[in-house]
Design an enzyme around this catalytic site. Sequence first.
Site, PDB file in Angstrom:
ATOM      1  N   GLY A  32     -86.460 -53.387 -29.459  1.00 52.01           N
ATOM      2  CA  GLY A  32     -85.526 -53.541 -28.331  1.00 52.01           C
ATOM      3  C   GLY A  32     -85.649 -52.344 -27.419  1.00 52.01           C
ATOM      4  O   GLY A  32     -86.307 -51.344 -27.746  1.00 52.01           O
ATOM      5  N   LEU A  33     -84.994 -52.442 -26.284  1.00 46.07           N
ATOM      6  CA  LEU A  33     -85.065 -51.366 -25.282  1.00 46.07           C
ATOM      7  C   LEU A  33     -84.466 -50.072 -25.816  1.00 46.07           C
ATOM      8  O   LEU A  33     -83.664 -50.093 -26.765  1.00 46.07           O
ATOM      9  CB  LEU A  33     -84.282 -51.795 -24.034  1.00 46.07           C
ATOM     10  CG  LEU A  33     -84.831 -52.997 -23.259  1.00 46.07           C
ATOM     11  CD1 LEU A  33     -83.813 -53.449 -22.209  1.00 46.07           C
ATOM     12  CD2 LEU A  33     -86.156 -52.637 -22.594  1.00 46.07           C
ATOM     13  N   SER A  34     -84.809 -48.970 -25.160  1.00 45.13           N
ATOM     14  CA  SER A  34     -84.175 -47.695 -25.490  1.00 45.13           C
ATOM     15  C   SER A  34     -82.673 -47.834 -25.205  1.00 45.13           C
ATOM     16  O   SER A  34     -82.289 -48.332 -24.149  1.00 45.13           O
ATOM     17  CB  SER A  34     -84.771 -46.592 -24.612  1.00 45.13           C
ATOM     18  OG  SER A  34     -84.081 -45.386 -24.830  1.00 45.13           O
ATOM     19  N   GLY A  35     -81.863 -47.462 -26.165  1.00 44.32           N
ATOM     20  CA  GLY A  35     -80.410 -47.566 -26.004  1.00 44.32           C
ATOM     21  C   GLY A  35     -79.844 -48.921 -26.366  1.00 44.32           C
ATOM     22  O   GLY A  35     -78.645 -49.164 -26.237  1.00 44.32           O
ATOM     23  N   SER A  36     -80.711 -49.822 -26.865  1.00 42.77           N
ATOM     24  CA  SER A  36     -80.206 -51.163 -27.201  1.00 42.77           C
ATOM     25  C   SER A  36     -79.328 -51.145 -28.447  1.00 42.77           C
ATOM     26  O   SER A  36     -78.449 -51.997 -28.610  1.00 42.77           O
ATOM     27  CB  SER A  36     -81.379 -52.139 -27.390  1.00 42.77           C
ATOM     28  OG  SER A  36     -82.258 -51.672 -28.395  1.00 42.77           O
ATOM     29  N   GLY A  37     -79.572 -50.184 -29.334  1.00 40.89           N
ATOM     30  CA  GLY A  37     -78.779 -50.113 -30.558  1.00 40.89           C
ATOM     31  C   GLY A  37     -79.609 -50.163 -31.827  1.00 40.89           C
ATOM     32  O   GLY A  37     -79.064 -50.281 -32.933  1.00 40.89           O
ATOM     33  N   SER A 106     -91.367 -50.883 -29.408  1.00 40.16           N
ATOM     34  CA  SER A 106     -92.432 -51.874 -29.679  1.00 40.16           C
ATOM     35  C   SER A 106     -92.395 -53.030 -28.681  1.00 40.16           C
ATOM     36  O   SER A 106     -92.074 -54.154 -29.042  1.00 40.16           O
ATOM     37  CB  SER A 106     -92.361 -52.373 -31.122  1.00 40.16           C
ATOM     38  OG  SER A 106     -91.038 -52.613 -31.562  1.00 40.16           O
TER      39      SER A 106
END
Length: 200
Positions: A32-37, A106
């Site tokens: 997932g995106l940076s900061g997604s959790g 990724s």
Amino acid sequence: MEENIVPHSFLITKKQRNKLKNHNAFLLWFTGLSGSGKSTIANAVEVALFKQGIHTYTLDGDNVRKGLNSNLSFSPEDRTENIRRIAEVANLMVDAGIVILAAFVSPYEKDRNDIKNIVGEDNYIEIFVNTSVEECERRDVKGLYAKARAGEIKNFTGISAPYEAPQNPAIEIDTTKTSVTEAVSVILNHIENSLKLNNE
Ligand SMILES: Nc1ncnc2c1ncn2[C@@H]1O[C@H](COP(=O)(O)OS(=O)(=O)O)[C@@H](OP(=O)(O)O)[C@H]1O
Ligand SMILES: Nc1ncnc2c1ncn2[C@@H]1O[C@H](COP(=O)(O)OP(=O)(O)O)[C@@H](O)[C@H]1O
């Protein structure tokens, strides 16, 4: 080179190591995106598993990009190499009998398919932490989105580099609708049977 490497047959097998630990081992891959959790959820899952007596280890940017992969950038080629090395390390650690939690952006579908091939389909559980770029940018945990918008970071995923969403993840978590506690429970339910040893 590879054709001159003759594998040694080890006397202790993965099955015996799993029996020693009393649980199976596999790879939980958070994308997932940076900061997604990813890290927040992976950490909470690891705590829950550890309390159940499961031998775990978390691989993430902090312990990989600062060490093993400190020579890699965020170019597409280096991201691919980053993920390949992590998958190979995870494969060894799964073979050693440890449940691995890996939290990496990724962003490329092909790289994630390669992880599956390296660790084996049965050992790969993909968790898509699906948080929109707007929400990640609002959180901006590390201040990197602001820097990316200002052009201070090039190739930033979601802003100036692509993120290819998984088409068929084992688990998908929308963190704007699912709390950390709920996400942990979804993941634990999903892996409950995978953890159990077969009675052979
Ligand atoms: N250009 C660019 N794009 C995306 N992310 C960046 C970039 N530069 C630095 N960072 C920080 O590095 C973390 C992502 O590293 P990963 O190893 O997970 O990335 S990748 O899987 O190779 O794409 C990511 O951390 P997480 O927040 O843990 O995801 C960012 O904090
Ligand atoms: N439901 C949720 N699940 C996970 N993180 C959440 C959730 N709601 C809010 N957050 C917050 O979002 C941020 C996610 O950051 P982090 O886990 O470091 O993301 P990543 O590892 O994907 O970069 C944290 O500050 C976390 O507290």
